[in-house]
Design a protein around this motif. Structure first.
Motif, mmCIF file in Angstrom:
data_model
loop_
_atom_site.group_PDB
_atom_site.id
_atom_site.type_symbol
_atom_site.label_atom_id
_atom_site.label_comp_id
_atom_site.label_asym_id
_atom_site.label_seq_id
_atom_site.Cartn_x
_atom_site.Cartn_y
_atom_site.Cartn_z
ATOM 1 N N ILE A 96 4.154 9.923 -7.589
ATOM 2 C CA ILE A 96 5.116 10.185 -8.669
ATOM 3 C C ILE A 96 4.376 10.436 -9.982
ATOM 4 O O ILE A 96 4.682 11.389 -10.713
ATOM 5 C CB ILE A 96 6.120 9.020 -8.801
ATOM 6 N N VAL A 97 3.395 9.599 -10.274
ATOM 7 C CA VAL A 97 2.626 9.743 -11.517
ATOM 8 C C VAL A 97 1.905 11.088 -11.532
ATOM 9 O O VAL A 97 1.921 11.797 -12.544
ATOM 10 C CB VAL A 97 1.624 8.576 -11.685
ATOM 11 N N ARG A 98 1.289 11.462 -10.415
ATOM 12 C CA ARG A 98 0.570 12.740 -10.340
ATOM 13 C C ARG A 98 1.517 13.907 -10.605
ATOM 14 O O ARG A 98 1.208 14.826 -11.366
ATOM 15 C CB ARG A 98 -0.097 12.911 -8.972
ATOM 16 N N LYS A 99 2.705 13.860 -10.012
ATOM 17 C CA LYS A 99 3.687 14.938 -10.209
ATOM 18 C C LYS A 99 4.132 15.018 -11.667
ATOM 19 O O LYS A 99 4.310 16.107 -12.208
ATOM 20 C CB LYS A 99 4.894 14.731 -9.297
ATOM 21 N N MET A 100 4.290 13.864 -12.296
ATOM 22 C CA MET A 100 4.680 13.850 -13.711
ATOM 23 C C MET A 100 3.570 14.421 -14.576
ATOM 24 O O MET A 100 3.834 15.218 -15.478
ATOM 25 C CB MET A 100 5.023 12.431 -14.159
ATOM 26 N N GLU A 101 2.345 14.010 -14.302
ATOM 27 C CA GLU A 101 1.206 14.488 -15.095
ATOM 28 C C GLU A 101 0.998 15.990 -14.939
ATOM 29 O O GLU A 101 0.552 16.654 -15.875
ATOM 30 C CB GLU A 101 -0.065 13.756 -14.675
ATOM 31 N N ASN A 102 1.351 16.526 -13.784
ATOM 32 C CA ASN A 102 1.158 17.958 -13.520
ATOM 33 C C ASN A 102 2.411 18.792 -13.766
ATOM 34 O O ASN A 102 2.466 19.952 -13.363
ATOM 35 C CB ASN A 102 0.675 18.164 -12.076
ATOM 36 N N ILE A 133 13.928 18.257 -14.801
ATOM 37 C CA ILE A 133 14.530 17.135 -15.527
ATOM 38 C C ILE A 133 15.336 16.222 -14.607
ATOM 39 O O ILE A 133 15.316 15.004 -14.755
ATOM 40 C CB ILE A 133 15.376 17.640 -16.734
ATOM 41 N N ASP A 134 16.043 16.794 -13.634
ATOM 42 C CA ASP A 134 16.822 15.980 -12.704
ATOM 43 C C ASP A 134 15.902 15.151 -11.799
ATOM 44 O O ASP A 134 16.148 13.974 -11.564
ATOM 45 C CB ASP A 134 17.750 16.849 -11.853
ATOM 46 N N GLN A 135 14.858 15.765 -11.325
ATOM 47 C CA GLN A 135 13.897 15.052 -10.486
ATOM 48 C C GLN A 135 13.175 13.975 -11.304
ATOM 49 O O GLN A 135 12.876 12.903 -10.785
ATOM 50 C CB GLN A 135 12.860 16.018 -9.905
ATOM 51 N N MET A 136 12.894 14.288 -12.557
ATOM 52 C CA MET A 136 12.189 13.348 -13.428
ATOM 53 C C MET A 136 12.982 12.048 -13.549
ATOM 54 O O MET A 136 12.425 10.960 -13.393
ATOM 55 C CB MET A 136 11.975 13.958 -14.811
ATOM 56 N N THR A 137 14.269 12.152 -13.801
ATOM 57 C CA THR A 137 15.111 10.966 -13.936
ATOM 58 C C THR A 137 15.115 10.160 -12.641
ATOM 59 O O THR A 137 14.930 8.940 -12.654
ATOM 60 C CB THR A 137 16.550 11.364 -14.306
ATOM 61 N N GLU A 138 15.298 10.852 -11.543
ATOM 62 C CA GLU A 138 15.321 10.209 -10.232
ATOM 63 C C GLU A 138 13.977 9.531 -9.920
ATOM 64 O O GLU A 138 13.927 8.388 -9.461
ATOM 65 C CB GLU A 138 15.635 11.265 -9.168
ATOM 66 N N GLN A 139 12.896 10.231 -10.200
ATOM 67 C CA GLN A 139 11.571 9.695 -9.911
ATOM 68 C C GLN A 139 11.195 8.542 -10.841
ATOM 69 O O GLN A 139 10.501 7.616 -10.424
ATOM 70 C CB GLN A 139 10.516 10.803 -9.975
ATOM 71 N N LEU A 140 11.651 8.585 -12.077
ATOM 72 C CA LEU A 140 11.402 7.466 -12.993
ATOM 73 C C LEU A 140 12.100 6.197 -12.511
ATOM 74 O O LEU A 140 11.526 5.109 -12.562
ATOM 75 C CB LEU A 140 11.863 7.808 -14.406
ATOM 76 N N LYS A 141 13.326 6.350 -12.005
ATOM 77 C CA LYS A 141 14.049 5.205 -11.454
ATOM 78 C C LYS A 141 13.317 4.651 -10.228
ATOM 79 O O LYS A 141 13.178 3.447 -10.070
ATOM 80 C CB LYS A 141 15.479 5.593 -11.080
ATOM 81 N N GLU A 153 0.822 -1.210 0.000
ATOM 82 C CA GLU A 153 0.000 0.000 0.000
ATOM 83 C C GLU A 153 0.859 1.265 0.000
ATOM 84 O O GLU A 153 0.541 2.245 -0.675
ATOM 85 C CB GLU A 153 -0.950 0.014 1.207
ATOM 86 N N GLU A 154 1.955 1.225 0.737
ATOM 87 C CA GLU A 154 2.867 2.378 0.779
ATOM 88 C C GLU A 154 3.555 2.574 -0.569
ATOM 89 O O GLU A 154 3.678 3.704 -1.055
ATOM 90 C CB GLU A 154 3.925 2.180 1.871
ATOM 91 N N ALA A 155 4.002 1.488 -1.159
ATOM 92 C CA ALA A 155 4.665 1.556 -2.461
ATOM 93 C C ALA A 155 3.709 2.067 -3.535
ATOM 94 O O ALA A 155 4.064 2.917 -4.352
ATOM 95 C CB ALA A 155 5.218 0.179 -2.850
ATOM 96 N N TYR A 156 2.472 1.558 -3.501
ATOM 97 C CA TYR A 156 1.473 1.977 -4.481
ATOM 98 C C TYR A 156 1.133 3.459 -4.318
ATOM 99 O O TYR A 156 1.025 4.183 -5.309
ATOM 100 C CB TYR A 156 0.216 1.109 -4.345
ATOM 101 N N ALA A 157 1.013 3.909 -3.080
ATOM 102 C CA ALA A 157 0.713 5.323 -2.826
ATOM 103 C C ALA A 157 1.857 6.211 -3.318
ATOM 104 O O ALA A 157 1.626 7.267 -3.921
ATOM 105 C CB ALA A 157 0.457 5.556 -1.345
ATOM 106 N N GLU A 158 3.085 5.791 -3.077
ATOM 107 C CA GLU A 158 4.241 6.568 -3.543
ATOM 108 C C GLU A 158 4.267 6.612 -5.069
ATOM 109 O O GLU A 158 4.541 7.659 -5.673
ATOM 110 C CB GLU A 158 5.539 5.969 -3.005
ATOM 111 N N LEU A 159 3.957 5.498 -5.692
ATOM 112 C CA LEU A 159 3.912 5.438 -7.155
ATOM 113 C C LEU A 159 2.852 6.379 -7.707
ATOM 114 O O LEU A 159 3.087 7.104 -8.677
ATOM 115 C CB LEU A 159 3.650 3.996 -7.600
ATOM 116 N N GLN A 160 1.687 6.414 -7.066
ATOM 117 C CA GLN A 160 0.624 7.326 -7.489
ATOM 118 C C GLN A 160 1.072 8.786 -7.364
ATOM 119 O O GLN A 160 0.752 9.607 -8.226
ATOM 120 C CB GLN A 160 -0.635 7.099 -6.655
#
Length: 64
Positions: free
Chosen positions: A17-23, A28-36, A8-15
């Motif tokens: 990350i996705v929300r931040k990417m969509e918004n 660019i540096d954070q994007m690479t880190e967050q994609l990993k 549940e924690e992993a899924y929430a963190e993933l959500q």
């Protein structure tokens, strides 16, 4: 050594990350880190779901 998050924690963190990417909230540096990190979380969630599925099938087979 950090402990592995619960599903549940992993899924929430993933959500998150996705929300931040969509918004477009990541540079660019954070994007690479967050994609990993998202890739790690997806693997963790998939592994947990697979393991749970196998355990459920075993329990059901044992009850036959």
């Amino acid at each position: 050594m950090s402990k592995e998050p619960k599903y549940e924690e992993a899924y929430a963190e993933l959500q998150t990350i996705v929300r931040k990417m969509e918004n477009d909230e990541l540079d660019i540096d954070q994007m690479t880190e967050q994609l990993k990190r998202a890739q790690q979380l997806i693997k963790l969630c998939k592994d947990k779901l697979t393991k749970t599925d196998e355990e459920i099938k075993k329990i059901l087979d044992d009850n036959k």
